[in-house]
Design an enzyme around this catalytic site. Structure first.
Site, short mmCIF file in Angstrom:
data_model
loop_
_atom_site.label_atom_id
_atom_site.label_comp_id
_atom_site.label_asym_id
_atom_site.label_seq_id
_atom_site.Cartn_x
_atom_site.Cartn_y
_atom_site.Cartn_z
N LYS A 330 0.60 -9.41 6.44
CA LYS A 330 0.01 -8.20 6.30
C LYS A 330 0.68 -6.86 5.96
O LYS A 330 1.79 -6.78 6.97
CB LYS A 330 -1.05 -8.22 6.98
CG LYS A 330 -2.03 -9.29 6.91
CD LYS A 330 -2.86 -9.41 5.39
CE LYS A 330 -3.57 -10.77 5.31
NZ LYS A 330 -2.75 -12.13 4.96
N ASP A 331 0.37 -5.82 5.28
CA ASP A 331 0.68 -4.46 5.41
C ASP A 331 1.10 -4.24 6.66
O ASP A 331 0.09 -4.12 7.60
CB ASP A 331 -0.25 -3.72 4.50
CG ASP A 331 -0.38 -4.22 2.88
OD1 ASP A 331 0.25 -3.44 2.23
OD2 ASP A 331 -1.10 -5.20 2.87
N LYS A 332 2.12 -3.15 6.80
CA LYS A 332 2.03 -2.53 8.07
C LYS A 332 1.37 -1.29 8.17
O LYS A 332 0.33 -0.88 9.13
CB LYS A 332 3.82 -2.02 8.27
CG LYS A 332 3.76 -1.19 9.60
CD LYS A 332 5.27 -0.87 9.58
CE LYS A 332 5.59 0.02 11.05
NZ LYS A 332 7.02 0.29 11.29
N GLN A 425 6.26 -3.54 0.06
CA GLN A 425 6.32 -3.95 1.30
C GLN A 425 7.19 -5.04 1.60
O GLN A 425 7.54 -5.36 2.82
CB GLN A 425 4.93 -3.98 1.95
CG GLN A 425 4.15 -5.06 1.52
CD GLN A 425 3.14 -4.43 0.20
OE1 GLN A 425 3.43 -3.69 -0.58
NE2 GLN A 425 1.73 -4.82 0.33
#
Length: 690
Positions: A330-332, A425
């Site tokens: 998942k995105d940071k 990302q």
């Protein structure tokens, strides 16, 4: 990284900023929840299935007949006698089973579990009733004089994610309806009539058929099964051939002499398991002798990478990062929620560390016991709630109506979809060295270069980048380790190994082996993803949305025995002329050792692009690092689901037809399939890069 890449839509778009704060970008994994989906499916199917299974309805959905019996997934039992004999019925509607009247057959079920109550508890009463109707209708069709292929329909029980529940269902259905088989495809359980059972019933009695399939299912070591004495050599030969053709990998047959009740010599067929079949044997009750411990939970993290979060959790719990299973990274810079399962940790132990995790940007919810690791099929997709701020027109757009621009952008992408690029990302957005560069070095087995790229610092003065800078200048792994903060788990793992083995080729190889496999292969996959992005943009630039000769499309063949490459079809000139396929069906390969390339200019482009990176002879196996990259296929375009949006701001900011840009933000909500990137969907909507 995507600024020169193609779009599939032609609206103007608008500008804005995303991820101004983690709360502006919330990601929630859409997990396939077993019980809710099953109940929903039972309700939604009730009406059509009742119609489907009615006595006068010929519309039973046709399914493929199984070519053989899988010892774990296919179940057999009694069926009507062929032709001249009528079947034995229990009551008016449902067939009797010899399994239901014999004590020894009941023993396979867990104590105290009767088949009806078991199925009610596992499926819910509505779904169990639908299953019973399907079974009864199938039995009637088998007993009719209709076409030989009648009654080969199938009935879905929906996704059954829990492995133990699936095993219990297999057993319970086998007990109640022995003439059915159950198979599992991507966690979905499907019930069918057993075509192999039906065929054997044409050769021997129904009792023999029932007993034989019971013998197969029990898989008892050193057990044998004998058919009734048979003096007809040609008939015995047919039975031998049938058994060996259908079940030859599991059992072997032999004719032997027996003495019948009249003291007459006769021949009978004996069946026994092959020795290699014993590895398939399940312990009694379907329970592993040594039960592994699993705990499921939902991880909430903020401003933290998934792999970093897992490393931190592993260190806190005293387990390995590889003991965690999850379905995506998942995105940071976001708030994300995703299901996870950890091995060898109790729910109580996980609850104990809750307060420590909050200090690290994590929370854990819904802690509970589980039976197995998470699998990819359990991820339905992701739901996104995004806030776009600083709304304005593109510099080249002379329109004064920004509200209209937003509306047409949403409608365009909802209709046409978006190019399915990998998001920034995946490559380490904004970093001096991106992950794909490290992946390329690993593929070329340049281990020292990969380590130095990994430790390349950013242009900031902080403990992490100072430690990286010091290591590159001195190659003093021990000194860098002292400088590096504890939370940089990957870097510390690598430095410990480098301190022990040195910073030469061998030492760096051992260093990479010291970090988890999932982290090593992440970098190689990043390189493969970069190549896919470039290929997709090239494909759209030279051919647009038209499907042309040499493109790859995936067939809708569902037979699991067919390899992925056999499902990928190369478009012919005739198919191009007939416009047989749409751009939504076109796929491009992720490079690897087991894929095929398009046979048009795009395929040529792949080979030239890999040669540019000195990978023309690459086998996509990095043996020293235990990395194996077979490759796969990815659709060029994807659709967005459940798209909605609204504007938020002061009354002065939102007028009837126009926006006062400075006071308004845009809220967008949507769902995407697994492996799709919200930033890419937003790029297509807004026509700007992030």
């Amino acid at each position: 990284m995507l600024h020169s890449f193609s779009y599939v839509t032609d609206h103007t778009g608008f500008c804005g900023t995303i991820k101004n704060s983690p709360s502006d970008f919330v990601v929630t994994e859409i997990e396939v929840t077993e019980h809710s989906l099953r109940d929903t499916q039972a309700k939604s199917l009730q009406k059509p299935v009742e119609t489907l299974l009615g006595q006068s309805s010929p519309g039973l959905a046709l399914g493929a007949q199984p070519s053989g019996l899988c010892a774990q997934d296919c179940d057999g039992g009694e069926m009507p006698k062929p032709a001249e004999q009528e079947p034995h019925w229990a009551g008016d509607n449902c067939p009797a089973s010899p399994y239901q009247n014999r004590h020894e057959d009941k023993a396979e079920l867990k104590p105290g579990l009767e088949d009806a109550s078991v199925l009610d508890s596992l499926l819910g009463k509505p779904m169990n009733e639908l299953l019973s109707k399907f079974a009864c209708n199938l039995k009637h069709m088998w007993n009719s004089k209709s076409d030989a292929n009648s009654g080969t329909g199938e009935f879905s029980l929906g996704p059954i994610l829990d492995k133990k529940n699936r095993a219990d269902l297999h057993s319970a259905i086998r007990q109640k309806f022995p003439f059915l088989v159950t198979v599992t495809k991507d966690n979905e359980m499907i019930v069918k009539g057993n075509a192999d059972y039906r065929e054997l019933c044409q050769l021997v009695t129904e009792k023999e058929t029932s007993d034989f399939f019971k013998f197969l299912d029990a898989k008892l070591e050193n057990s044998t099964f004998s058919f009734e004495p048979d003096g007809n050599k040609e008939h015995r030969k047919v039975v031998h051939h049938f058994i060996n053709r259908k079940f030859g990998k599991l059992v072997e047959t032999k004719s032997f002499t027996v003495t019948d009740v009249s003291d007459q010599q006769n021949m009978s067929i004996m069946v026994r398991f092959r020795e290699k079949g014993w590895s398939r044997k399940r312990p009694a009750g379907g329970v592993q002798e040594k039960q592994d411990l699993y705990t499921a939970f939902t991880l909430q993290k903020e401003n933290l990478e998934t792999l970093e979060a897992i490393s931190s959790l592993a260190a806190e719990l005293g387990v390995l990062p590889s003991d965690f299973s999850y379905t995506g990274i998942k995105d940071k810079k976001a708030i994300t929620f995703q299901p996870m399962v950890v091995k060898k940790v109790t729910p109580e132990r996980l609850k104990e560390i809750g307060s420590k995790l909050e200090k690290k940007g994590m929370k854990i919810h819904n802690i509970r016991s589980a039976c197995q690791h998470l699998r990819l099929g359990q991820l339905k997709g992701n739901h996104f709630d995004v806030v776009v701020r600083d709304l304005k027109h593109h510099s080249h757009d002379s329109s004064a109506d920004l509200k209209k621009r937003i509306s047409e952008a949403m409608e365009s992408v909802e209709t046409k979809g978006f190019v399915n690029y990998y998001g920034p990302q995946r490559f380490g957005q904004g970093q001096n060295v991106q992950t794909d560069q490290i992946g390329l070095a690993l593929l070329n087995e340049k281990m020292v270069k990969a380590v130095k790229l990994f430790f390349t610092p950013e242009d900031t003065d902080d403990p992490v980048n100072n430690a990286k800078r010091y290591f590159l200048q001195t190659e003093d792994a021990k000194g860098a380790l002292v400088m590096l903060p504890e939370f940089k788990v990957r870097e510390r793992m690598l430095l410990r190994a480098l301190n022990r083995y040195g910073v030469n080729h061998e030492g760096c190889t051992k260093g990479w082996l010291n970090i988890p496999h999932s982290m090593r292969i992440f970098y190689v996959h990043a390189y493969c993803s970069k190549i896919w992005n470039e290929a997709a943009s090239y494909r759209l630039k030279i051919y647009g949305s038209k499907v042309v000769e040499g493109d790859l499309v995936v067939s809708e063949e569902t037979d699991e025995s067919i390899s992925l490459n056999d499902k990928v079809h190369v478009v012919t000139a005739a198919e191009e002329s007939a416009n047989k396929y749409s751009i939504n069906q076109v796929v491009l390969p992720m490079v690897g050792h087991s894929i095929k390339y398009p046979s048009n200019k795009v395929g040529q482009w792949y080979h030239e692009r890999l040669s540019k990176d000195e990978l023309q002879a690459c086998r996509f196996r990095v043996s020293p690092l235990q990395l194996n990259i077979p490759g796969c296929y990815r659709a060029i375009l994807k659709n967005v689901q459940n798209l909605s949006y609204f504007l938020e701001g002061s009354e002065e900011g939102i007028e009837d037809n126009h926006l006062n840009e400075s006071n308004v933000c845009l809220h967008i909500s949507f769902d995407l399939d697994p492996s799709c990137y919200a930033t890419i969907c937003l790029r297509e909507i807004m026509k700007c890069d992030f």
